[in-house]
Design a protein around this motif. Structure first.
Motif, PDB file in Angstrom:
ATOM      1  N   ASN A 137       0.821  -1.198   0.000  1.00 24.62           N
ATOM      2  CA  ASN A 137       0.000   0.000   0.000  1.00 24.62           C
ATOM      3  C   ASN A 137       0.857   1.251   0.000  1.00 24.62           C
ATOM      4  OD1 ASN A 137      -2.434  -1.298  -0.033  1.00 24.62           O
ATOM      5  ND2 ASN A 137      -2.596  -1.424   2.190  1.00 24.62           N
ATOM      6  N   ILE A 138       1.935   1.236   0.752  1.00 24.67           N
ATOM      7  CA  ILE A 138       2.834   2.384   0.768  1.00 24.67           C
ATOM      8  C   ILE A 138       3.476   2.561  -0.592  1.00 24.67           C
ATOM      9  CG2 ILE A 138       5.011   3.237   1.715  1.00 24.67           C
ATOM     10  CD1 ILE A 138       4.228   1.928   4.370  1.00 24.67           C
ATOM     11  N   ALA A 139       3.877   1.466  -1.216  1.00 24.11           N
ATOM     12  CA  ALA A 139       4.551   1.557  -2.505  1.00 24.11           C
ATOM     13  C   ALA A 139       3.647   2.076  -3.610  1.00 24.11           C
ATOM     14  CB  ALA A 139       5.093   0.173  -2.898  1.00 24.11           C
ATOM     15  N   SER A 140       2.332   1.857  -3.499  1.00 21.95           N
ATOM     16  CA  SER A 140       1.434   2.272  -4.565  1.00 21.95           C
ATOM     17  C   SER A 140       1.055   3.740  -4.483  1.00 21.95           C
ATOM     18  CB  SER A 140       0.161   1.421  -4.529  1.00 21.95           C
ATOM     19  OG  SER A 140      -0.557   1.663  -3.334  1.00 21.95           O
ATOM     20  N   SER A 141       1.430   4.413  -3.384  1.00 23.32           N
ATOM     21  CA  SER A 141       1.121   5.817  -3.205  1.00 23.32           C
ATOM     22  C   SER A 141       2.409   6.615  -3.092  1.00 23.32           C
ATOM     23  CB  SER A 141       0.295   6.015  -1.927  1.00 23.32           C
ATOM     24  OG  SER A 141      -0.893   5.283  -1.981  1.00 23.32           O
ATOM     25  N   PRO A 142       2.339   7.916  -3.352  1.00 26.10           N
ATOM     26  CA  PRO A 142       3.534   8.732  -3.167  1.00 26.10           C
ATOM     27  C   PRO A 142       3.982   8.697  -1.707  1.00 26.10           C
ATOM     28  CG  PRO A 142       1.885   9.909  -4.444  1.00 26.10           C
ATOM     29  CD  PRO A 142       1.222   8.676  -3.913  1.00 26.10           C
ATOM     30  N   TYR A 143       5.277   8.569  -1.506  1.00 28.13           N
ATOM     31  CA  TYR A 143       5.852   8.569  -0.169  1.00 28.13           C
ATOM     32  C   TYR A 143       6.639   9.855  -0.009  1.00 28.13           C
ATOM     33  CZ  TYR A 143       8.669   7.272   3.868  1.00 28.13           C
ATOM     34  OH  TYR A 143       9.269   7.258   5.088  1.00 28.13           O
ATOM     35  N   LYS A 144       6.364  10.636   1.051  1.00 25.84           N
ATOM     36  CA  LYS A 144       6.897  11.984   1.171  1.00 25.84           C
ATOM     37  C   LYS A 144       8.144  12.053   2.052  1.00 25.84           C
ATOM     38  CE  LYS A 144       2.834  13.391   2.543  1.00 25.84           C
ATOM     39  NZ  LYS A 144       1.725  14.221   3.052  1.00 25.84           N
ATOM     40  N   LEU A 145       9.117  12.829   1.593  1.00 21.91           N
ATOM     41  CA  LEU A 145      10.237  13.280   2.396  1.00 21.91           C
ATOM     42  C   LEU A 145      10.087  14.790   2.516  1.00 21.91           C
ATOM     43  CD1 LEU A 145      13.090  11.230   0.705  1.00 21.91           C
ATOM     44  CD2 LEU A 145      11.954  10.712   2.854  1.00 21.91           C
ATOM     45  N   SER A 146      11.003  15.454   3.195  1.00 17.12           N
ATOM     46  CA  SER A 146      10.883  16.901   3.341  1.00 17.12           C
ATOM     47  C   SER A 146      11.086  17.639   2.026  1.00 17.12           C
ATOM     48  CB  SER A 146      11.905  17.403   4.371  1.00 17.12           C
ATOM     49  OG  SER A 146      13.225  17.087   3.942  1.00 17.12           O
ATOM     50  N   ASP A 147      11.937  17.090   1.154  1.00 14.50           N
ATOM     51  CA  ASP A 147      12.231  17.791  -0.098  1.00 14.50           C
ATOM     52  C   ASP A 147      11.957  16.958  -1.341  1.00 14.50           C
ATOM     53  OD1 ASP A 147      14.213  15.916   0.241  1.00 14.50           O
ATOM     54  OD2 ASP A 147      15.842  17.224  -0.433  1.00 14.50           O
ATOM     55  N   ALA A 148      11.315  15.798  -1.161  1.00 12.72           N
ATOM     56  CA  ALA A 148      11.100  14.909  -2.309  1.00 12.72           C
ATOM     57  C   ALA A 148       9.917  13.984  -2.032  1.00 12.72           C
ATOM     58  CB  ALA A 148      12.362  14.088  -2.583  1.00 12.72           C
ATOM     59  N   ILE A 149       9.426  13.350  -3.097  1.00  9.78           N
ATOM     60  CA  ILE A 149       8.435  12.290  -2.956  1.00  9.78           C
ATOM     61  C   ILE A 149       8.936  11.075  -3.729  1.00  9.78           C
ATOM     62  CG2 ILE A 149       6.479  13.850  -2.655  1.00  9.78           C
ATOM     63  CD1 ILE A 149       5.732  13.322  -5.579  1.00  9.78           C
ATOM     64  N   PHE A 150       8.517   9.902  -3.292  1.00 10.47           N
ATOM     65  CA  PHE A 150       8.794   8.674  -4.021  1.00 10.47           C
ATOM     66  C   PHE A 150       7.492   8.209  -4.671  1.00 10.47           C
ATOM     67  CE2 PHE A 150      12.593   8.514  -1.468  1.00 10.47           C
ATOM     68  CZ  PHE A 150      13.514   7.843  -2.263  1.00 10.47           C
TER      69      PHE A 150
END
Length: 248
Positions: A137-150
């Motif tokens: 579920n995490i992999a299928s959605s954007p994952y946020k960092l402070s300066d980037a998204i995965f």
């Protein structure tokens, strides 16, 4: 993802077109289990053969058109449907949308259009099969960092620097991120992505667009310009945008 075990049914009343699609799918490694010209015949075929994916022409000859055929199929099965159409007018699109298709392909289409539509469909199927897995579920959605998204892109998690993102555009049930160097097609609606992107950087300005506030170069009465792209802005979103820009 292996394609050889994926069974695809083509429902198309122009047999030359159906044969051409079948040839392209075979070259891509998929198994075409049939080319059916009529909706009534397709219903029986689906019951007996249970395809994994259906390519459906919207305008079929006979008693049932493609949309009606899809509705009948969905009463019994949850088979993903990709519509193929030479007529993408608003009336047909709205009717077809009610059947929740996985994709639309407009005729004439390129081999790459077909390949991407099927790959995205299979990706959504795979994600649906693993909904109990939190990692999935995490992999299928954007994952946020402070300066980037995965984001998930071609079965990989790709890092995108937020400052490089120009805007996001809706593509029916998908959305595409346009960044400085590349664009990324996501299996996610614009509404869902809007809820996940950091509000500090992004704002929705139209039913089909989200923009990176820091990338806006100009604001007009009915549009904004981002990276030389003219993007429409809806009245309902404009007031909030002007607040965010601290206009004087």
């Amino acid at each position: 993802m292996k394609t050889s075990s994926t069974k695809i049914l083509i429902i198309e009343d122009e047999m030359i077109i159906g044969a051409n699609i079948s040839l392209q799918l075979t070259k891509l490694g998929y198994e075409v289990i049939g080319i059916i010209p009529r909706g009534e015949e397709a219903l029986l075929f689906v019951r007996e053969n249970k395809p994994d994916v259906i390519l459906m022409d919207i305008r079929l000859k006979g008693k049932l058109d493609g949309i009606e055929t899809a509705q009948r199929i969905q009463q019994e099965y949850n088979t993903p449907i990709i519509y193929i159409t030479a007529n993408a007018d608003e009336a047909h699109f709205n009717r077809a949308k009610s059947t929740r298709p996985h994709a639309f392909i407009s005729k004439p289409f390129k081999k790459l259009d077909l390949q991407r539509a099927i790959e995205l469909t299979l990706s959504r199927i795979a994600e649906g099969d693993d909904t109990k897995s939190s990692a999935k579920n995490i992999a299928s959605s954007p994952y946020k960092l402070s300066d980037a998204i995965f984001v998930r892109h071609h079965e990989k998690m790709v890092k995108i620097i937020i400052s490089n993102i120009h805007y996001v555009e809706a593509e029916r049930n998908y959305c595409r991120i346009y960044s400085k160097d590349k664009n990324y097609l996501l299996v996610l609606t614009l509404k869902d992505l809007d809820e996940k992107l950091p509000k500090k950087h992004f704002i929705r300005i139209h039913r089909s667009f989200i923009v990176n506030v820091s990338q806006i170069d100009e604001v007009g009465n009915t549009h904004v310009i981002v990276a030389k792209k003219t993007i429409p802005i809806s009245k309902t979103y404009k007031e909030e945008l002007l607040k965010r820009l601290h206009t004087i």
